[in-house]
Design an enzyme around this catalytic site. Sequence first.
Site, short mmCIF file in Angstrom:
data_model
loop_
_atom_site.label_atom_id
_atom_site.label_comp_id
_atom_site.label_asym_id
_atom_site.label_seq_id
_atom_site.Cartn_x
_atom_site.Cartn_y
_atom_site.Cartn_z
N ASP A 111 39.68 34.41 40.66
CA ASP A 111 40.57 33.45 40.00
C ASP A 111 41.07 32.41 41.00
OD1 ASP A 111 42.01 32.40 37.84
OD2 ASP A 111 43.75 33.67 38.22
N HIS A 146 38.06 27.01 34.52
CA HIS A 146 38.81 27.79 33.53
C HIS A 146 38.37 27.47 32.10
CE1 HIS A 146 41.42 29.25 36.75
NE2 HIS A 146 41.89 30.12 35.87
N HIS A 174 35.48 29.66 31.61
CA HIS A 174 35.97 31.02 31.35
C HIS A 174 36.33 31.19 29.89
CE1 HIS A 174 39.47 33.54 30.42
NE2 HIS A 174 38.93 34.42 31.24
N HIS A 216 39.42 38.48 33.89
CA HIS A 216 39.63 37.03 33.90
C HIS A 216 39.02 36.39 35.14
CE1 HIS A 216 41.89 33.22 33.38
NE2 HIS A 216 42.11 33.30 34.68
#
Length: 360
Positions: free
Chosen positions: A169, A252, A255, A269
């Site tokens: 992340d 992101h 994602h 995540h």
Amino acid sequence: MTRSFISPSKFVQGEGELKKLGEYVAGFGKKAILVAHPDDFARVQDILDESLSDTDYVHAAFSGESCDAEIGRVVELVRREDADVVIGLGGGKALDTAKATSTLTKKPVIIVPTIASTDAPTSALAIIYTQNGEFERYMHLPKNPDLVLVDSGIVAKAPTRFLISGMGDALATVFEARACIKANKPNMSGGFSTIAAAAIAETCYATLLEDGHKAKAACDANVVTKALENIIETNILLSGLGFESSGLAAAHAVHDGLTVLEETHHYFHGEKVAFGTLVQLVLENTDEETLIEVLDFCRSLSLPVCLADLGVEELDDERLMKVATHACSDLETMDNMPFEVTPKDVAAAIRTADIIGRTW
């Protein structure tokens, strides 16, 4: 042009800090609602029994999904119990549920991450999913947490995969920050990045490369070292401040697009964000040296570098376009890239990143 930098009111990190939780709660009131998954609660129950011995608290057993129904349930509990403060303990979804509850009830919130798997603890943002685990929307909150309390000793005893996911992340932070700054796009609070935020994002990346492997070794041994302390701070604080005060971009968004694939729901995540970072680098046509550096870092920590690493063995064009279209929706941060990005571009970048990850 207005610049803005936002952060939690207070950040405390150190081995044994969870024992002081009761002291911090007393600064906000006498009664608390604790949002924690039963498994996370059980891991630290002995410490909580000691640290909260003088605190009247109710454990709102977290269901596991940060969704509207779960948030509504906890909000009702806070109101029914007339609690003074909300405590979120555990991983990102429990923490986001606590933050959302705090906003809806106008109560202060203490965030206690027991893993360093995301930068969610520090932010004024909650990610809302459907009850089936698909990304639904970002919930922008009016303020950051009142306190983020991190016990490094607890983090060290968690499975190392969580720490590695946090590094995945955090890996995206500098590349998304650079993209937002280059595109002159606002950060998560509506202002523009400060010099401080950009520097934090750069330091985030440098610390990952310097201390990531040493921190993994310490976590494997369930011990706290300076390198582990540095990576915990990097995963939670540096990444949190860097993304929130500079902005998110393609990594992101990819994602979030990947969450439409059911087989990715078993992956963390940060693991999906790591692959999303590679996709962003392909979209940017970044230099080969940087791409190889990121690939090597991911591979050395067993972070995903291709679709198979995320459980996606087959991805036909129709499902791929669903991922790409979701990543480019109006709710996403893809438009923070410094050039126009279409779903077709994202689909092509995903295919290319997948081949690079499998063959380079």
